[in-house]
Design a protein around this motif. Structure first.
Motif, mmCIF file in Angstrom:
data_model
loop_
_atom_site.group_PDB
_atom_site.id
_atom_site.type_symbol
_atom_site.label_atom_id
_atom_site.label_comp_id
_atom_site.label_asym_id
_atom_site.label_seq_id
_atom_site.Cartn_x
_atom_site.Cartn_y
_atom_site.Cartn_z
ATOM 1 N N HIS A 1 -13.977 -10.555 18.003
ATOM 2 C CA HIS A 1 -13.129 -9.600 17.291
ATOM 3 C C HIS A 1 -12.552 -10.263 16.042
ATOM 4 O O HIS A 1 -11.669 -11.132 16.130
ATOM 5 C CB HIS A 1 -11.998 -9.120 18.208
ATOM 6 N N ALA A 2 -13.045 -9.852 14.883
ATOM 7 C CA ALA A 2 -12.670 -10.516 13.632
ATOM 8 C C ALA A 2 -11.199 -10.336 13.280
ATOM 9 O O ALA A 2 -10.627 -11.161 12.558
ATOM 10 C CB ALA A 2 -13.542 -10.005 12.486
ATOM 11 N N GLY A 3 -10.573 -9.262 13.779
ATOM 12 C CA GLY A 3 -9.190 -8.990 13.427
ATOM 13 C C GLY A 3 -8.172 -9.697 14.302
ATOM 14 O O GLY A 3 -6.976 -9.674 13.995
ATOM 15 N N ARG A 4 -8.619 -10.308 15.376
ATOM 16 C CA ARG A 4 -7.710 -11.031 16.255
ATOM 17 C C ARG A 4 -7.669 -12.510 15.877
ATOM 18 O O ARG A 4 -8.595 -13.037 15.280
ATOM 19 C CB ARG A 4 -8.148 -10.900 17.716
ATOM 20 N N THR A 5 -6.592 -13.173 16.251
ATOM 21 C CA THR A 5 -6.525 -14.618 16.067
ATOM 22 C C THR A 5 -7.326 -15.289 17.185
ATOM 23 O O THR A 5 -7.632 -14.665 18.215
ATOM 24 C CB THR A 5 -5.077 -15.122 16.118
ATOM 25 N N GLY A 6 -7.633 -16.551 16.992
ATOM 26 C CA GLY A 6 -8.346 -17.275 18.029
ATOM 27 C C GLY A 6 -7.584 -17.285 19.338
ATOM 28 O O GLY A 6 -8.160 -17.110 20.416
ATOM 29 N N ARG A 7 -6.264 -17.490 19.257
ATOM 30 C CA ARG A 7 -5.454 -17.496 20.479
ATOM 31 C C ARG A 7 -5.468 -16.131 21.153
ATOM 32 O O ARG A 7 -5.537 -16.046 22.397
ATOM 33 C CB ARG A 7 -4.011 -17.912 20.161
ATOM 34 N N GLU A 8 -5.444 -15.063 20.366
ATOM 35 C CA GLU A 8 -5.487 -13.718 20.954
ATOM 36 C C GLU A 8 -6.809 -13.460 21.665
ATOM 37 O O GLU A 8 -6.840 -12.850 22.742
ATOM 38 C CB GLU A 8 -5.257 -12.668 19.863
ATOM 39 N N ARG B 1 -4.924 -18.272 13.130
ATOM 40 C CA ARG B 1 -5.665 -17.611 12.059
ATOM 41 C C ARG B 1 -6.576 -16.543 12.641
ATOM 42 O O ARG B 1 -7.068 -16.663 13.765
ATOM 43 C CB ARG B 1 -6.496 -18.632 11.285
ATOM 44 N N ARG B 2 -6.819 -15.478 11.855
ATOM 45 C CA ARG B 2 -7.723 -14.430 12.328
ATOM 46 C C ARG B 2 -9.156 -14.932 12.271
ATOM 47 O O ARG B 2 -9.548 -15.690 11.382
ATOM 48 C CB ARG B 2 -7.540 -13.167 11.492
ATOM 49 N N VAL B 3 -9.925 -14.480 13.227
ATOM 50 C CA VAL B 3 -11.284 -14.978 13.387
ATOM 51 C C VAL B 3 -12.131 -14.699 12.147
ATOM 52 O O VAL B 3 -13.050 -15.462 11.838
ATOM 53 C CB VAL B 3 -11.932 -14.361 14.657
ATOM 54 N N ARG B 4 -11.820 -13.653 11.409
ATOM 55 C CA ARG B 4 -12.601 -13.359 10.196
ATOM 56 C C ARG B 4 -12.516 -14.487 9.176
ATOM 57 O O ARG B 4 -13.379 -14.614 8.304
ATOM 58 C CB ARG B 4 -12.145 -12.049 9.563
ATOM 59 N N HIS B 5 -11.495 -15.315 9.301
ATOM 60 C CA HIS B 5 -11.324 -16.433 8.375
ATOM 61 C C HIS B 5 -11.863 -17.751 8.946
ATOM 62 O O HIS B 5 -11.707 -18.798 8.308
ATOM 63 C CB HIS B 5 -9.848 -16.593 8.010
ATOM 64 N N TYR B 6 -12.490 -17.695 10.105
ATOM 65 C CA TYR B 6 -13.053 -18.894 10.714
ATOM 66 C C TYR B 6 -14.405 -19.223 10.102
ATOM 67 O O TYR B 6 -15.189 -18.329 9.781
ATOM 68 C CB TYR B 6 -13.253 -18.688 12.223
ATOM 69 N N SER B 7 -14.696 -20.501 9.986
ATOM 70 C CA SER B 7 -16.054 -20.925 9.666
ATOM 71 C C SER B 7 -16.933 -20.702 10.893
ATOM 72 O O SER B 7 -16.437 -20.476 12.013
ATOM 73 C CB SER B 7 -16.072 -22.401 9.284
ATOM 74 N N LEU B 8 -18.249 -20.799 10.706
ATOM 75 C CA LEU B 8 -19.149 -20.645 11.845
ATOM 76 C C LEU B 8 -18.883 -21.717 12.890
ATOM 77 O O LEU B 8 -18.894 -21.443 14.096
ATOM 78 C CB LEU B 8 -20.613 -20.702 11.386
ATOM 79 N N GLY B 9 -18.627 -22.943 12.445
ATOM 80 C CA GLY B 9 -18.339 -24.013 13.390
ATOM 81 C C GLY B 9 -17.089 -23.726 14.216
ATOM 82 O O GLY B 9 -17.060 -23.996 15.431
#
Length: 303
Positions: A85-92, A124-132
């Motif tokens: 889910h790109a709109g959620r944070t990693g912790r969420e 940070r929201r997952v949409r801002h995560y790198s692939l790694g």
């Protein structure tokens, strides 16, 4: 344990997985290899209940994935790190998964620490995560329930060399504790380093299986002689297939057989060794030479 028996999956007239049978054992890392479009991903999707089998069976921990009462506590799955889910944070993302499994919130923090996502990164929201980073989050989700089986498709994508080394050590340690790890990757060196057993699939069928040592040993032997012409004649007489480069021969036989041939002909050898130095890449290319293909658009979902 993962037990696959006569598994077949067809899409119309196209057979993505064709009568596949194998077992992935506890306490071992099983490398699942094949060219693009060979059927790896389809087989893994069937194992994890995302795609129904046309025939045959795929059992994880002795049951179909769909019959597991709380799958995340028994099977950890990472098939596509981008499917989060790109709109959620990693912790969420991890918190939702933990609540679904009935796990305490502390487990989320433990997994974030385990996979190396900092407190700031977890917010940070997952949409801002790198692939790694998405791979690390996906692996954290797979490990959240402390499952006895891991099914991972290309988990090293997007990781830097340090991240790949970290992942390798993590999976090796997990298997050493008694878990079953099924790992698909196009990074053949990483498979070669970490895997105990290998499965090679081509055109939907298993073309080779066995321990890593067994399959690499099947690459034959390298032999060198100060009497290359005599050695060539002796190998031909013994009906042993070989290729030659000067005084060096690559022979499709084990070292004992070649040594016996040389001894019988009183041929002096300067080198004789198993061709394991060829490594997994050469073995893979040789085994899949007849099945190499690029996926067509209609086969993309069946890769």
């Amino acid at each position: 344990m993962i037990t696959i028996e006569s598994l077949t999956k067809t899409y119309g007239r196209f057979t993505a997985v064709d009568d596949v049978t194998f077992t992935a054992e506890p306490g071992r890392v099983t490398g699942f290899l094949g060219p693009n479009g060979a059927g790896k991903s389809t087989a893994m999707r069937v194992m994890t209940g995302l795609t129904p089998a046309t025939s045959g069976s795929a059992l994880v921990c002795g049951r179909r994935f769909a019959d597991l009462p709380n799958p995340g506590l028994e099977v950890g799955v990472l098939l596509d790190a981008s499917a989060q889910h790109a709109g959620r944070t990693g912790r969420e993302v991890l918190t939702v998964a933990a609540r679904t499994m009935g796990l305490p919130a502390l487990r989320v923090t433990q997994m974030l620490d385990l996979v190396g996502l900092t407190a700031a990164e977890s917010e940070r929201r997952v949409r801002h995560y790198s692939l790694g980073m998405r791979q690390r989050l996906g692996l954290a989700t797979a490990l959240l329930g402390d499952p006895e089986v891991l099914i991972l498709d290309e988990p090293a994508n997007g990781l830097d060399p340090a991240g790949i080394r970290w992942m390798r050590d993590l999976l090796r340690g997990y298997a050493d504790q008694g878990a079953t790890v099924l790992l698909s990757s196009h990074l053949l060196h990483e498979i070669e380093v970490v895997a105990d057993d290998l499965l090679v699939i081509g055109h939907g069928r298993i073309v080779a299986r066995g321990t890593k040592a067994e399959l690499l040993a099947s690459a034959g032997a390298v032999v060198r002689s100060s009497e290359p012409e005599s050695l060539a004649r002796a190998l031909e007489t013994a009906a042993l297939a070989f290729t030659r480069d000067g005084d060096t021969f690559r022979v499709d036989a084990d070292t004992d057989r070649i040594g016996h041939v040389a001894l019988s002909g009183s041929i002096h050898l300067t080198e004789l060794r198993a061709a394991d130095g060829a490594g997994l890449e050469d073995m893979f290319l040789e085994l899949t030479a007849a099945t190499q293909r690029e996926s067509t658009p209609s086969e993309g979902a069946a890769a």
